[in-house]
Design an enzyme around this catalytic site. Structure first.
Site, PDB file in Angstrom:
ATOM      1  CB  ILE A 218      -3.665   5.554   2.948  1.00  0.00           C
ATOM      2  CG1 ILE A 218      -2.503   4.575   3.127  1.00  0.00           C
ATOM      3  CG2 ILE A 218      -4.227   5.964   4.298  1.00  0.00           C
ATOM      4  CD1 ILE A 218      -1.229   5.226   3.637  1.00  0.00           C
TER       5      ILE A 218
ATOM      6  CB  CYS B 258       1.763  -0.106  -3.857  1.00  0.00           C
ATOM      7  SG  CYS B 258       0.210   0.732  -3.700  1.00  0.00           S
TER       8      CYS B 258
ATOM      9  CE1 TYR C  21       0.580   1.690   4.280  1.00  0.00           C
ATOM     10  CE2 TYR C  21       0.866  -0.685   4.497  1.00  0.00           C
ATOM     11  CZ  TYR C  21       1.042   0.599   4.987  1.00  0.00           C
ATOM     12  OH  TYR C  21       1.681   0.791   6.181  1.00  0.00           O
ATOM     13  CB  CYS C  22       1.840   3.881  -1.583  1.00  0.00           C
ATOM     14  SG  CYS C  22       0.978   3.784  -3.161  1.00  0.00           S
ATOM     15  CB  THR C  23      -0.035   8.438  -0.449  1.00  0.00           C
ATOM     16  OG1 THR C  23       1.164   8.486   0.329  1.00  0.00           O
ATOM     17  CG2 THR C  23      -0.950   9.583  -0.048  1.00  0.00           C
TER      18      THR C  23
END
Length: 356
Positions: free
Chosen positions: A227, A205, A198-200
């Protein structure tokens, strides 16, 4: 024709204040083959400048990465423009969890070699051959599986203020550093573990998922929309929120609250705190975590030296900076040696090894 920003941040803030209109902060990305990034960039600037779009946008041969704000009443016109571009028709727009009219104060559209710097020079790597996208519900199910390794694809200063429970948080300054580290530490699990990332907002990702598939990992997943979208779905669907703390964002807000947990500490006194700031000394601007008490005591500075310089008349500060390049500390993002409670270095698989 003017194809660049001409107003200072202060001038733009005054215009936003005077207009009195609510603005939307949002982001999107798309990996696609762009034949002429420079021409595409100029076309975007002409239209978006007319729509009062502000933000930081990168265009490259591999696609586009955009973080921006615009007047809410211009959203439909903006969406119509995106849908008129073939590869952006229907692109997912991540609307910010917390809105701020001053999140961006300039329109910057830059042509870059890549929209996510990865340090890779492999012509056989196809970023479009991505891993499986999963929504918040499936993501929660996957990360509860004992055969899953959950990896945060962000940098250390981002995960320091917020991350998912039991996530591996690589202690890296850049995305490119994490790729080789993760591959090496997970090389024995290319077939028997779920690699979930996961990433922002999803852009890092997505590239990472394609990279690890390219390197032979068989069960690769990524949190779709990152996220930002996870927080929206959790709230809308009444799901368990497995994220702890804040989500770091790259605009004037610096973060969005995803849960009430405070998992970080002030880098100066050690008190619970998850608020990033930039040192007020123009010759420093180090990004670090600072609580309100230290902010007041240190005049928004990271050290006594910076505090003393910041207190000098502007012309004296300017004279001291003359001929001096930016300190390397500015890029350390909270690792500077003079911060007594800076984040300790940790092995990337400290969490993973405890769960085995």
């Amino acid at each position: 024709m003017q194809l660049y920003n001409t107003l200072s941040a202060k001038e733009r803030a005054a215009l936003i204040e005077k207009a009195g209109k609510d603005r939307l902060t949002l982001s999107f990305y798309k990996y696609a083959k762009i034949e002429n990034p420079r021409e595409f960039r100029d076309q975007l600037f002409i239209v978006w400048n007319q729509l009062d779009v502000l933000g930081r946008i990168y265009v490259a041969y591999e696609g586009i990465n955009a973080q921006l704000s615009l007047p809410a009443d211009n959203f439909e016109a903006f969406k119509k423009h995106l849908d008129a571009i073939d590869f952006l028709n229907g692109v997912r727009l991540n609307i910010a969890i917390e809105q701020d009219n001053m999140s961006f104060l300039k329109l910057k559209i830059k042509v870059r070699p890549k929209i996510v710097a990865d340090g890779l020079n492999d012509d056989t790597f196809d970023v479009r051959n991505k891993g499986v996208h999963v929504d918040a519900q499936k993501f929660n199910e996957l990360i509860d599986d004992e055969n899953t390794v959950l990896v945060d694809m962000r940098n250390h200063y981002e995960s320091e203020i917020g991350h998912f429970k039991n996530a591996v948080t690589p202690d890296v300054d850049t995305f490119r550093e994490s790729l080789d580290i993760i591959e090496e530490d997970l090389k024995e699990h290319k077939e028997d573990k779920n690699l979930v990332m996961y990433c922002t907002g999803g852009i890092r990702c997505e590239k990472a998922s394609a990279y690890f598939k390219h390197k032979g990992f068989k069960r690769v997943y990524q949190l779709e929309g990152g996220i930002i979208e996870y927080a929206r779905q959790v709230k809308a669907l009444g799901l368990e929120n497995k994220y702890l703390g804040k989500n770091f964002v790259f605009d004037e807000r610096r973060s969005e609250k995803i849960s009430d947990d405070i998992i970080a500490h002030c880098h100066q006194c050690g008190a619970p705190c998850d608020t990033h700031t930039n040192c007020a000394n123009d010759a420093c601007h180090l990004l670090f975590i600072q609580c309100d008490a230290c902010k007041e005591a240190m005049d928004n500075c990271c050290s006594e030296t910076c505090k003393e310089i910041h207190a000098l008349p502007y012309e004296e500060q300017k004279a001291l900076r003359k001929g001096q390049g930016n300190s390397n500390d500015i890029f350390k993002k909270g690792r500077a040696d003079h911060l007594p409670y800076k984040k300790d270095l940790r092995n990337i698989f400290e969490v993973f090894n405890k769960r085995r």
